[in-house]
Design an enzyme around this catalytic site. Structure first.
Site: not given
Length: 247
Positions: A115, A176
């Site tokens: 991610s 993230h």
């Protein structure tokens, strides 16, 4: 999503986006030993490969499928406009940024998942739009699409945090956000600005005002990127690892 120490011990195949017209794949199968060797482990930061190889691991098939789908959606237009190499470097830079950011902001966390790279691809779209605002078709539509995807993921993460206790899996906000910041800064540094976008397009130099703005943005982004990476490396070298706990 980037998963922490509470993820399942089962290892799923993972996608590594690398020089292809559409995101290609390197699929890794294995058991617990392979997972322990590849995942980002805060207690083995001297094993430098872990800062990248954690992207080859996913907590389950849904996690893998979501990352593959979003990579295909985001990487294809970037590869067409900016080329395979630039897009791949942004992706890998986001993966590295995700692990470096986690090492400083959530130093106790074990991480797996791609991610950081996915967020880098997502937010680098904004750098591409800024550098090619006059030449890029459907730029406003693309900016809205980036915003919708980002807000949707943030909303899902907040729900996971506050309603589900951020467990099974634990989502790393540091991976993230660090991947997103790395993607934006790397996009400004690596992407080209041109009047006609495409892999063979030449940079635009005839509009002095646009050129000056882009040059300043590149230098600012490069400075911030260099400072962030230097700080992360120094912290990882000088700071002792957090106390190890069973996971």
């Amino acid at each position: 999503m980037a998963d922490g120490a509470t993820v399942s011990s089962r290892m799923a195949p993972a996608l590594l986006h690398i020089l292809h017209q559409h995101p290609g794949g390197i699929f890794v199968w294995g058991g617990a030993e392979t997972q322990r060797a590849l995942m980002y482990d805060p207690h083995h930061r001297e094993q430098l490969w872990r800062f990248l190889t954690y992207m080859l691991l996913h907590s389950d098939s849904l996690h893998l499928a979501l990352n593959i789908a979003i990579q295909c959606l985001l990487a294809s237009p970037l590869e067409h406009e900016q080329g395979h190499l630039r897009t791949s470097l942004v992706y890998l830079g986001g993966v590295l940024g995700g692990s470096l950011g986690t090492s400083m902001l959530e130093p106790e966390l074990y991480v797996m998942g791609a991610s950081g790279g996915v967020y880098a691809l997502l937010i680098s779209q904004l750098a591409n739009i800024l550098l090619n605002f006059k030449a890029l078709p459907y730029k406003l539509h693309r900016a809205v699409a980036v915003a919708v995807l980002a807000v949707a993921d943030i909303a899902a993460s907040l729900y996971h945090y506050f309603s589900l206790g951020n467990v099974c899996p634990r989502i790393s906000w540091a991976a993230h956000s660090s991947g997103a910041v790395a993607g934006f800064l790397l996009g400004l540094v690596l992407f080209k600005g041109s009047k006609k976008l495409g892999p063979a397009a030449a940079p635009a130099a005839d509009e002095e005002e646009t050129f000056d703005w882009a040059r300043v943005a590149v230098w600012v982004a490069a400075t911030l990127l260099g400072a962030a990476v230097s700080a992360a490396v120094i912290c990882n070298v000088l700071l002792p690892p957090s106390p190890q706990t069973a996971h």
